[in-house]
Write a protein that holds these residues in place. Structure first.
Motif, short mmCIF file in Angstrom:
data_model
loop_
_atom_site.label_atom_id
_atom_site.label_comp_id
_atom_site.label_asym_id
_atom_site.label_seq_id
_atom_site.Cartn_x
_atom_site.Cartn_y
_atom_site.Cartn_z
N GLU A 45 0.81 -1.22 0.00
CA GLU A 45 0.00 0.00 0.00
C GLU A 45 0.85 1.27 0.00
OE1 GLU A 45 -2.95 2.03 3.17
OE2 GLU A 45 -3.44 -0.03 2.63
N ASN A 46 2.03 1.20 0.59
CA ASN A 46 2.89 2.37 0.71
C ASN A 46 4.08 2.34 -0.24
OD1 ASN A 46 1.76 3.99 3.07
ND2 ASN A 46 1.71 1.89 3.81
N SER A 47 3.98 1.57 -1.31
CA SER A 47 5.07 1.52 -2.28
C SER A 47 4.92 2.64 -3.30
CB SER A 47 5.10 0.16 -2.98
OG SER A 47 3.98 -0.03 -3.80
N THR A 48 6.00 2.92 -4.00
CA THR A 48 6.00 3.95 -5.05
C THR A 48 5.24 3.42 -6.26
OG1 THR A 48 8.21 4.63 -4.32
CG2 THR A 48 7.51 5.38 -6.50
N PRO A 49 4.36 4.20 -6.85
CA PRO A 49 3.67 3.75 -8.07
C PRO A 49 4.68 3.49 -9.19
CG PRO A 49 2.56 5.66 -7.13
CD PRO A 49 3.87 5.50 -6.38
N TRP A 50 4.45 2.45 -9.95
CA TRP A 50 5.36 2.04 -11.02
C TRP A 50 5.57 3.17 -12.04
CZ3 TRP A 50 9.36 -0.14 -12.57
CH2 TRP A 50 9.55 -0.67 -13.84
N ALA A 51 4.52 3.85 -12.44
CA ALA A 51 4.66 4.93 -13.42
C ALA A 51 5.57 6.04 -12.90
CB ALA A 51 3.28 5.50 -13.78
N GLU A 52 5.44 6.37 -11.64
CA GLU A 52 6.29 7.42 -11.04
C GLU A 52 7.74 6.96 -10.99
OE1 GLU A 52 7.01 9.26 -6.61
OE2 GLU A 52 4.94 8.85 -7.20
N ALA A 53 7.99 5.72 -10.60
CA ALA A 53 9.35 5.21 -10.47
C ALA A 53 10.09 5.21 -11.80
CB ALA A 53 9.32 3.81 -9.89
N GLN A 54 9.37 5.05 -12.90
CA GLN A 54 10.02 5.01 -14.22
C GLN A 54 10.48 6.38 -14.69
OE1 GLN A 54 8.06 2.09 -17.08
NE2 GLN A 54 6.47 2.35 -15.52
N GLY A 89 9.07 -17.11 -10.39
CA GLY A 89 8.97 -17.46 -8.99
C GLY A 89 8.97 -16.17 -8.19
N ILE A 90 8.37 -16.19 -7.03
CA ILE A 90 8.29 -14.97 -6.25
C ILE A 90 8.73 -15.23 -4.81
CG2 ILE A 90 6.59 -13.75 -7.63
CD1 ILE A 90 4.43 -14.82 -5.78
N PRO A 91 9.24 -14.22 -4.13
CA PRO A 91 9.42 -12.86 -4.62
C PRO A 91 10.51 -12.79 -5.69
CG PRO A 91 10.44 -13.09 -2.46
CD PRO A 91 9.73 -14.37 -2.75
N HIS A 92 10.33 -11.89 -6.60
CA HIS A 92 11.27 -11.66 -7.69
C HIS A 92 11.61 -10.17 -7.66
CE1 HIS A 92 12.76 -12.59 -11.90
NE2 HIS A 92 12.78 -11.27 -11.90
N PHE A 147 10.69 2.08 -4.04
CA PHE A 147 10.31 0.71 -3.71
C PHE A 147 8.96 0.47 -4.36
CE2 PHE A 147 13.47 1.66 -0.59
CZ PHE A 147 14.11 0.46 -0.35
N VAL A 148 8.95 -0.34 -5.42
CA VAL A 148 7.74 -0.60 -6.20
C VAL A 148 7.35 -2.07 -5.99
CG1 VAL A 148 6.77 -0.72 -8.53
CG2 VAL A 148 8.38 1.11 -7.92
N MET A 149 6.07 -2.31 -5.76
CA MET A 149 5.58 -3.67 -5.60
C MET A 149 4.47 -3.94 -6.61
SD MET A 149 5.66 -4.00 -1.45
CE MET A 149 5.24 -5.74 -1.47
N LEU A 150 4.64 -4.99 -7.39
CA LEU A 150 3.65 -5.37 -8.39
C LEU A 150 3.12 -6.76 -8.04
CD1 LEU A 150 5.46 -4.20 -11.67
CD2 LEU A 150 3.97 -2.90 -10.15
N ASN A 151 1.82 -6.86 -7.84
CA ASN A 151 1.18 -8.11 -7.45
C ASN A 151 0.98 -8.99 -8.69
OD1 ASN A 151 -0.62 -10.15 -6.60
ND2 ASN A 151 -1.48 -8.80 -5.04
N VAL A 152 1.57 -10.18 -8.68
CA VAL A 152 1.50 -11.07 -9.85
C VAL A 152 0.09 -11.60 -10.09
CG1 VAL A 152 3.93 -11.76 -9.68
CG2 VAL A 152 2.17 -13.14 -8.54
N ASP A 153 -0.79 -11.46 -9.12
CA ASP A 153 -2.18 -11.90 -9.31
C ASP A 153 -3.00 -10.87 -10.08
OD1 ASP A 153 -1.81 -14.33 -8.06
OD2 ASP A 153 -2.32 -13.54 -6.08
N LEU A 187 13.90 -0.49 -6.64
CA LEU A 187 13.81 -1.90 -6.33
C LEU A 187 12.38 -2.30 -6.68
CD1 LEU A 187 14.89 -4.55 -5.20
CD2 LEU A 187 14.07 -3.83 -2.95
N LEU A 188 12.26 -3.11 -7.71
CA LEU A 188 10.96 -3.58 -8.19
C LEU A 188 10.74 -4.98 -7.66
CD1 LEU A 188 8.52 -3.29 -10.16
CD2 LEU A 188 10.05 -4.04 -11.98
#
Length: 185
Positions: free
Chosen positions: A46-55, A114-117, A93-99, A62-63
């Motif tokens: 919930e408190n991770s950096t949005p992927w679009a912003e990190a790019q 495999g995760i975590p990746h 710090f970006v977190m992407l849920n594989v689900d 760290l993805l």
């Protein structure tokens, strides 16, 4: 033998009710606070950096590809909270849920099987290293320090305990590291 008066029985019953209410109240308070606990996976996501912003913000990243059901991901949540405290001003710090199918292109791009990746990205959002599976805090700290300093990652392509990815991302292979996902190269 003296018998308890009705008033004494009423007091005892009231006392038990108060104890049960206190216990239930504490249980609810502790249970609801777990979502705001930096040591939980839910809080980290919930408190991770949005992927679009990190790019685009010019900081190294760290993805992390994770899932809520992943025991290795949950086991690393407290360490990731520590890393975020130590590196939050210098690293995304970006977190992407594989689900979430939304992240399928990223999962394919970074060969997530495999995760975590974890994928370490330089300030230009280019992959410079990865780690798969549960990693010791010491290794993640050394890798993030190198990433921030523009150096080669000491523990590039580190492997640890993973949770098998449940998504079918491509053809089956006999490679045991594939977890039934993408063939390894």
């Amino acid at each position: 033998m003296a018998q308890a008066s009705p008033a004494t029985g009423q007091r005892l019953r009231n006392f038990v009710i108060v104890l049960v209410a206190i216990f239930l109240g504490l249980s609810i308070y502790i249970g609801s606070g777990s979502q705001n606990n930096p040591a939980t996976l839910a809080y980290q996501a919930e408190n991770s950096t949005p992927w679009a912003e990190a790019q685009t913000n010019g900081k190294p990243t760290l993805l992390e590809f994770y899932a809520n059901w992943c025991s290795s991901c949950r086991a690393m949540a407290a360490d990731l909270g520590t890393l975020k405290q130590d590196f939050r001003e210098r690293v995304n710090f970006v977190m992407l849920n594989v689900d979430n199918d939304k992240w399928l292109p990223e999962m394919l791009k970074y060969n997530v099987d495999g995760i975590p990746h974890f994928v370490f990205l330089n300030p230009q959002a280019e992959a410079v290293g990865m780690a798969i599976g549960q990693q010791p805090l010491k290794i993640m700290t050394k890798n993030l320090t190198a990433l921030v300093n523009g150096q080669s990652l000491e523990f590039n392509q580190a492997l640890g305990e993973t949770s098998a990815l449940k998504a079918n991302l491509g053809p089956k292979t006999d490679d045991p590291r594939s977890h039934g996902g993408l063939p390894s190269s």
